[in-house]
Design a protein around this motif. Structure first.
Motif, mmCIF file in Angstrom:
data_model
loop_
_atom_site.group_PDB
_atom_site.id
_atom_site.type_symbol
_atom_site.label_atom_id
_atom_site.label_comp_id
_atom_site.label_asym_id
_atom_site.label_seq_id
_atom_site.Cartn_x
_atom_site.Cartn_y
_atom_site.Cartn_z
ATOM 1 N N GLY A 174 0.777 -1.228 0.000
ATOM 2 C CA GLY A 174 0.000 0.000 0.000
ATOM 3 C C GLY A 174 0.806 1.274 0.000
ATOM 4 N N LEU A 175 2.135 1.145 0.037
ATOM 5 C CA LEU A 175 2.973 2.346 0.084
ATOM 6 C C LEU A 175 3.072 3.030 -1.272
ATOM 7 C CD1 LEU A 175 6.009 1.123 2.247
ATOM 8 C CD2 LEU A 175 4.214 2.724 2.932
ATOM 9 N N PRO A 176 3.346 4.336 -1.286
ATOM 10 C CA PRO A 176 3.748 4.996 -2.533
ATOM 11 C C PRO A 176 5.197 4.630 -2.838
ATOM 12 C CG PRO A 176 3.889 6.547 -0.734
ATOM 13 C CD PRO A 176 3.291 5.282 -0.146
ATOM 14 N N PHE A 177 5.671 5.006 -3.998
ATOM 15 C CA PHE A 177 7.077 4.795 -4.336
ATOM 16 C C PHE A 177 7.902 5.822 -3.550
ATOM 17 C CE2 PHE A 177 10.911 5.194 -6.951
ATOM 18 C CZ PHE A 177 11.224 3.863 -7.172
ATOM 19 N N THR A 178 8.817 5.346 -2.712
ATOM 20 C CA THR A 178 9.543 6.215 -1.793
ATOM 21 C C THR A 178 11.027 6.280 -2.117
ATOM 22 O OG1 THR A 178 10.108 4.463 -0.212
ATOM 23 C CG2 THR A 178 7.928 5.484 0.016
ATOM 24 N N THR A 179 11.725 7.104 -1.356
ATOM 25 C CA THR A 179 13.174 7.201 -1.527
ATOM 26 C C THR A 179 13.862 5.873 -1.214
ATOM 27 O OG1 THR A 179 13.324 8.077 0.743
ATOM 28 C CG2 THR A 179 13.288 9.676 -1.070
ATOM 29 N N GLN A 180 13.275 5.079 -0.305
ATOM 30 C CA GLN A 180 13.851 3.768 0.000
ATOM 31 C C GLN A 180 13.663 2.801 -1.164
ATOM 32 O OE1 GLN A 180 15.745 2.519 2.433
ATOM 33 N NE2 GLN A 180 15.871 4.541 3.369
ATOM 34 N N HIS A 181 12.527 2.872 -1.838
ATOM 35 C CA HIS A 181 12.337 2.066 -3.046
ATOM 36 C C HIS A 181 13.366 2.456 -4.108
ATOM 37 C CE1 HIS A 181 8.143 1.599 -1.387
ATOM 38 N NE2 HIS A 181 8.403 0.362 -1.734
ATOM 39 N N ARG A 182 13.564 3.745 -4.247
ATOM 40 C CA ARG A 182 14.533 4.228 -5.238
ATOM 41 C C ARG A 182 15.939 3.747 -4.895
ATOM 42 N NH1 ARG A 182 14.645 10.540 -5.872
ATOM 43 N NH2 ARG A 182 15.619 10.349 -3.812
ATOM 44 N N ARG A 183 16.270 3.792 -3.614
ATOM 45 C CA ARG A 183 17.593 3.339 -3.182
ATOM 46 C C ARG A 183 17.784 1.851 -3.473
ATOM 47 N NH1 ARG A 183 19.842 3.817 3.054
ATOM 48 N NH2 ARG A 183 21.994 3.165 2.627
ATOM 49 N N LEU A 184 16.758 1.054 -3.192
ATOM 50 C CA LEU A 184 16.826 -0.375 -3.469
ATOM 51 C C LEU A 184 16.938 -0.638 -4.960
ATOM 52 C CD1 LEU A 184 16.555 -3.370 -2.644
ATOM 53 C CD2 LEU A 184 14.066 -3.055 -2.708
ATOM 54 N N LEU A 185 16.148 0.095 -5.754
ATOM 55 C CA LEU A 185 16.159 -0.091 -7.202
ATOM 56 C C LEU A 185 17.518 0.250 -7.794
ATOM 57 C CD1 LEU A 185 14.676 -0.647 -9.867
ATOM 58 C CD2 LEU A 185 13.883 1.724 -9.839
ATOM 59 N N VAL A 186 18.081 1.388 -7.397
ATOM 60 C CA VAL A 186 19.382 1.799 -7.937
ATOM 61 C C VAL A 186 20.501 0.880 -7.440
ATOM 62 C CG1 VAL A 186 21.090 3.650 -8.001
ATOM 63 C CG2 VAL A 186 18.663 4.196 -8.229
ATOM 64 N N GLY A 187 20.458 0.545 -6.139
ATOM 65 C CA GLY A 187 21.499 -0.324 -5.604
ATOM 66 C C GLY A 187 21.516 -1.680 -6.270
ATOM 67 N N SER A 188 20.340 -2.269 -6.474
ATOM 68 C CA SER A 188 20.251 -3.548 -7.172
ATOM 69 C C SER A 188 20.545 -3.377 -8.656
ATOM 70 C CB SER A 188 18.853 -4.149 -6.990
ATOM 71 O OG SER A 188 18.552 -4.327 -5.627
ATOM 72 N N GLY A 189 20.080 -2.252 -9.211
ATOM 73 C CA GLY A 189 20.266 -2.019 -10.637
ATOM 74 C C GLY A 189 21.719 -1.862 -11.038
ATOM 75 N N VAL A 190 22.517 -1.215 -10.192
ATOM 76 C CA VAL A 190 23.944 -1.088 -10.500
ATOM 77 C C VAL A 190 24.591 -2.471 -10.559
ATOM 78 C CG1 VAL A 190 26.158 -0.254 -9.625
ATOM 79 C CG2 VAL A 190 24.170 1.241 -9.581
ATOM 80 N N GLY A 191 24.227 -3.343 -9.603
ATOM 81 C CA GLY A 191 24.733 -4.710 -9.663
ATOM 82 C C GLY A 191 24.299 -5.413 -10.932
ATOM 83 N N TRP A 192 23.071 -5.174 -11.343
ATOM 84 C CA TRP A 192 22.527 -5.752 -12.582
ATOM 85 C C TRP A 192 23.307 -5.237 -13.797
ATOM 86 C CZ3 TRP A 192 17.752 -8.525 -11.880
ATOM 87 C CH2 TRP A 192 17.200 -9.060 -13.043
ATOM 88 N N ALA A 193 23.593 -3.946 -13.826
ATOM 89 C CA ALA A 193 24.331 -3.358 -14.945
ATOM 90 C C ALA A 193 25.747 -3.919 -15.030
ATOM 91 C CB ALA A 193 24.374 -1.836 -14.802
ATOM 92 N N LEU A 194 26.377 -4.110 -13.880
ATOM 93 C CA LEU A 194 27.724 -4.667 -13.866
ATOM 94 C C LEU A 194 27.721 -6.104 -14.363
ATOM 95 C CD1 LEU A 194 28.927 -3.202 -10.455
ATOM 96 C CD2 LEU A 194 29.635 -2.471 -12.743
ATOM 97 N N ASP A 195 26.671 -6.830 -14.054
ATOM 98 C CA ASP A 195 26.490 -8.185 -14.576
ATOM 99 C C ASP A 195 26.437 -8.143 -16.106
ATOM 100 O OD1 ASP A 195 25.529 -10.718 -15.321
ATOM 101 O OD2 ASP A 195 24.414 -10.958 -13.471
#
Length: 474
Positions: A21-42
């Motif tokens: 039920g949450l909106p998209f928050t700064t913590q979601h963004r942090r998780l997305l970018v942190g995981s996404g950088v690992g994904w990009a390096l892969d």
């Protein structure tokens, strides 16, 4: 994630419902970018191999057999890694395994730069594959389990879009670094050490899955994680029309959208018999088919692309430049899939992009055949293939974690990825015999027609998957 009754009989929302039920928050963004950088390096690591292959074909005089083995051995490791990574993620946690995989393939890639023979390079590429294969399904599972329900598919597609960033980085390194000197390919692999550093960031900055914490009895940690997201500042998110009003700082009540279950997992099949039990075997079979076919076509085409262009008479530098331009089309492909997946739904978006991939693969084969090859035709059809193929990947990674309950989610997504890696092993090995089958005149059209056929089979299998848009994770 059982319900807790309030005095008087009112129901307290579960932690999963609170997250949904949450909106998209700064913590979601942090998780997305942190995981996404690992994904990009892969993705960068996988992409670098295609440029290293083209360079070693000239520098070490490697034939098609040795090049095929070099490309395929990494996918052997990825098949093993994907299966083990999913199992470990369900037992040790998503974050722990994510960080470990980054460390493994980062160190192995750096060590590959010191290889003095094809045999050593092959062994190290297998180890790299172990880490790469395990990382992808674990990262998508972690992000899917935190994303708000109404935009979960879109968030996972944006995670997958980091793959395009990684391939673009690989193409840039391939264009500027690999041809610069005889040791250019070694310096390119040295850059692959970066994931080992990022593993530390992942381990200490990203949260563990709330669903995993609850399932393992760590309820205090689960509650702390949920509160961290609830207290975070909302971020404006361009959601679907039905959710835009709620995405601007308003907490959702958790009420189900049309077609969604009232309680998390209420309409989800049981995981007691595993992913091949009566309740899950149909979706597992369809998902494995899609994974197999898309891996065969994607890795067969893009792993060999720089080498095939060189064989068509283009210089190493020009071939790498063409691949760089073709790779740029991956980003709008992801963007289109990210929007459509919440409008059309997961299944139709996936099938449509797979169909577009099939047509584009055939056009690329036609554009590349003959004695006179027009560069603009190669680039245009290659960009279309990048656009549709990577959009399909985004939709596939979005739907995978939604198909299984929490107890087997990592196992289900990891097993599907592992089965797909079998195809990625076979794909580079299939290119040389397909080239021979097509003869000197029709070699590339035969190769890419085979890839197009694989995309069509995957599109048909996609329609056998259940539609999960708007449904809560179990």
């Amino acid at each position: 994630m059982h319900e807790t009754p309030r005095p008087g009989g009112a129901r307290v929302r579960t932690r999963a419902e609170r997250l949904d039920g949450l909106p998209f928050t700064t913590q979601h963004r942090r998780l997305l970018v942190g995981s996404g950088v690992g994904w990009a390096l892969d993705a960068m690591d996988v992409g670098l191999v295609s440029f290293v292959m083209a360079a070693l074909a000239q520098q070490w005089g490697l034939g098609s057999g040795e090049l095929s083995l070099l490309a395929s051995i990494g996918f052997v490791g990825m098949a093993v890694g994907a299966s083990l990574g999913g199992l470990l993620a369900d037992r040790l946690g998503r974050r722990q395994v994510f960080a470990l995989t980054l460390l493994v393939y980062g160190l192995a890639t750096g060590a590959s730069s010191l290889a003095g023979s094809v045999a050593v390079l092959i062994v190290l590429r297998f180890v790299v594959g172990l880490g790469l294969g395990a990382e992808l399904p674990v990262a998508s599972t972690l992000v899917a389990e935190y994303a708000p329900r109404r935009i979960r598919g879109r968030v996972v597609v944006w995670l997958e879009s980091f793959w395009a960033v990684g391939w673009i980085l690989a193409a840039l390194v391939g264009y500027f670094v690999v041809p610069a000197s005889p040791d250019g390919w070694r310096w390119a692999l040295v850059i692959g050490l970066v994931p080992a550093v990022w593993a530390v960031v992942v381990r200490w900055s990203l949260p563990e899955s709330v669903r995993f914490l609850e399932r393992t009895g760590r309820t205090e940690e689960a509650e702390a994680a949920v509160r961290l997201f609830e207290q975070a500042r909302p971020v404006a998110w361009r959601g679907t029309a039905r959710s835009r009003g709620r995405d601007r700082g308003t907490v959702d009540s958790g009420a189900p959208e049309p077609g969604a279950s009232a309680l998390p997992g209420a309409d989800r099949p049981s995981a007691e018999a595993g992913i091949w039990g009566p309740a899950l075997r149909g979706r597992t079979a369809a998902l494995w088919t899609v994974w197999f076919c898309i891996n065969f076509a994607y890795y067969g085409a893009f792993t060999w692309l720089p080498t095939l262009l060189v064989q068509q008479g283009f210089t190493l530098t020009r071939s790498f430049g063409y691949v760089l331009v073709i790779t740029l089309a991956q980003l709008p492909g992801y963007a289109a899939a990210a929007w459509l997946i919440e409008v059309w739904g997961r299944r139709l978006t996936l099938a449509s992009f797979l169909g577009g991939s099939a047509a584009s693969a055939l056009l690329f084969g036609i554009a590349s055949m003959g004695t006179v090859v027009q560069p603009w035709q190669v680039i245009a059809s290659g960009m279309a293939l990048s656009f549709f193929n990577l959009g399909a990947w985004g939709a596939l990674y979005a739907i995978g974690p939604e198909l299984y309950p929490t107890a087997v989610r990592g196992t289900g997504t990891g097993a599907a990825a592992a089965f797909g890696r079998i195809a990625s092993i076979l794909a580079p090995l299939s290119v040389p015999p397909l080239l021979v089958l097509g003869g000197e005149q029709y070699d590339l059209i035969v190769v890419f027609a085979a890839f197009g056929a694989a995309f069509l089979v995957a599109a048909a299998a996609a329609f056998a998957l259940p539609e999960q848009r708007g449904k809560a994770l179990g």
